[in-house]
Design a protein around this motif. Structure first.
Motif, PDB file in Angstrom:
ATOM      1  N   GLN A  59      -3.700  -9.197  -9.610  1.00  0.00           N
ATOM      2  CA  GLN A  59      -4.020 -10.275  -9.075  1.00  0.00           C
ATOM      3  C   GLN A  59      -2.511 -10.765  -8.430  1.00  0.00           C
ATOM      4  N   ILE A  60      -1.407 -10.333  -9.143  1.00  0.00           N
ATOM      5  CA  ILE A  60       0.007 -10.638  -8.618  1.00  0.00           C
ATOM      6  C   ILE A  60       0.205  -9.757  -7.086  1.00  0.00           C
ATOM      7  N   LEU A  61      -0.196  -8.557  -7.066  1.00  0.00           N
ATOM      8  CA  LEU A  61      -0.095  -7.644  -5.998  1.00  0.00           C
ATOM      9  C   LEU A  61      -0.937  -7.998  -4.997  1.00  0.00           C
ATOM     10  N   ASN A  62      -2.050  -8.488  -5.381  1.00  0.00           N
ATOM     11  CA  ASN A  62      -3.277  -8.847  -4.333  1.00  0.00           C
ATOM     12  C   ASN A  62      -3.088 -10.113  -3.523  1.00  0.00           C
ATOM     13  N   SER A  63      -2.027 -10.125  -2.806  1.00  0.00           N
ATOM     14  CA  SER A  63      -1.696 -11.417  -2.226  1.00  0.00           C
ATOM     15  C   SER A  63      -1.244 -11.006  -0.942  1.00  0.00           C
ATOM     16  N   GLY A  64      -0.891 -12.109   0.101  1.00  0.00           N
ATOM     17  CA  GLY A  64      -0.650 -11.991   1.548  1.00  0.00           C
ATOM     18  C   GLY A  64      -1.388 -11.192   2.426  1.00  0.00           C
ATOM     19  N   ILE A  65      -0.885 -10.529   3.205  1.00  0.00           N
ATOM     20  CA  ILE A  65      -1.555  -9.693   4.219  1.00  0.00           C
ATOM     21  C   ILE A  65      -2.528  -8.592   3.503  1.00  0.00           C
ATOM     22  N   LEU A  66      -1.865  -8.032   2.412  1.00  0.00           N
ATOM     23  CA  LEU A  66      -2.576  -6.959   1.474  1.00  0.00           C
ATOM     24  C   LEU A  66      -3.851  -7.547   1.018  1.00  0.00           C
ATOM     25  N   ILE A  67      -4.237  -8.710   1.033  1.00  0.00           N
ATOM     26  CA  ILE A  67      -5.518  -9.212   0.373  1.00  0.00           C
ATOM     27  C   ILE A  67      -6.626  -8.525   1.301  1.00  0.00           C
ATOM     28  N   ILE A  68      -6.475  -8.475   2.630  1.00  0.00           N
ATOM     29  CA  ILE A  68      -7.410  -7.910   3.347  1.00  0.00           C
ATOM     30  C   ILE A  68      -7.915  -6.470   2.956  1.00  0.00           C
ATOM     31  N   VAL A  69      -7.045  -5.614   2.791  1.00  0.00           N
ATOM     32  CA  VAL A  69      -7.257  -4.204   2.247  1.00  0.00           C
ATOM     33  C   VAL A  69      -7.663  -4.056   0.786  1.00  0.00           C
ATOM     34  N   LEU A  70      -6.747  -4.779  -0.100  1.00  0.00           N
ATOM     35  CA  LEU A  70      -6.913  -4.679  -1.516  1.00  0.00           C
ATOM     36  C   LEU A  70      -8.431  -5.076  -2.077  1.00  0.00           C
ATOM     37  N   ASN A  71      -8.804  -6.065  -1.409  1.00  0.00           N
ATOM     38  CA  ASN A  71      -9.953  -6.794  -1.775  1.00  0.00           C
ATOM     39  C   ASN A  71     -10.976  -5.990  -2.069  1.00  0.00           C
TER      40      ASN A  71
END
Length: 97
Positions: A59-71
């Motif tokens: 949850q901490i890592l999955n934020s910002g622009i990375l959210i698009i890929v990591l989701n």
């Protein structure tokens, strides 16, 4: 005779019991201990944790622009379950008065 269903967040390591002692409890945050204490006058209380250290970190890592890929990986991360964890993401309480 009422029923309470409650959920709470908790992304922080639980530190109620140490190796040196088994009588210290953590009542100052919404932990297993404090929720049991808050619902002590209810006739039936069931407390379930959800999440663990891996999911909290995710949850901490999955934020910002990375959210698009990591989701894309969220369903896989959500399947990682432990019966007991020191780092729950939150709790669900079912209590009967």
């Amino acid at each position: 005779g009422g029923i309470c269903i409650l959920s709470t967040r908790f992304i922080f390591p639980y530190h109620g019991i140490t190796k040196e002692t088994d009588h210290y409890r953590d009542y100052y945050r919404f932990t297993w201990d404090s929720l049991n204490y808050l619902f002590r006058k209810f006739s039936k209380v069931e407390i379930y944790h959800h999440g663990n250290k891996i999911q909290a970190l995710w949850q901490i890592l999955n934020s910002g622009i990375l959210i698009i890929v990591l989701n894309i990986f969220n369903p896989i991360i959500a399947r990682i379950r432990f019966k007991k964890t020191i780092c729950p993401c939150g709790f669900v309480v079912y209590a009967v008065k």
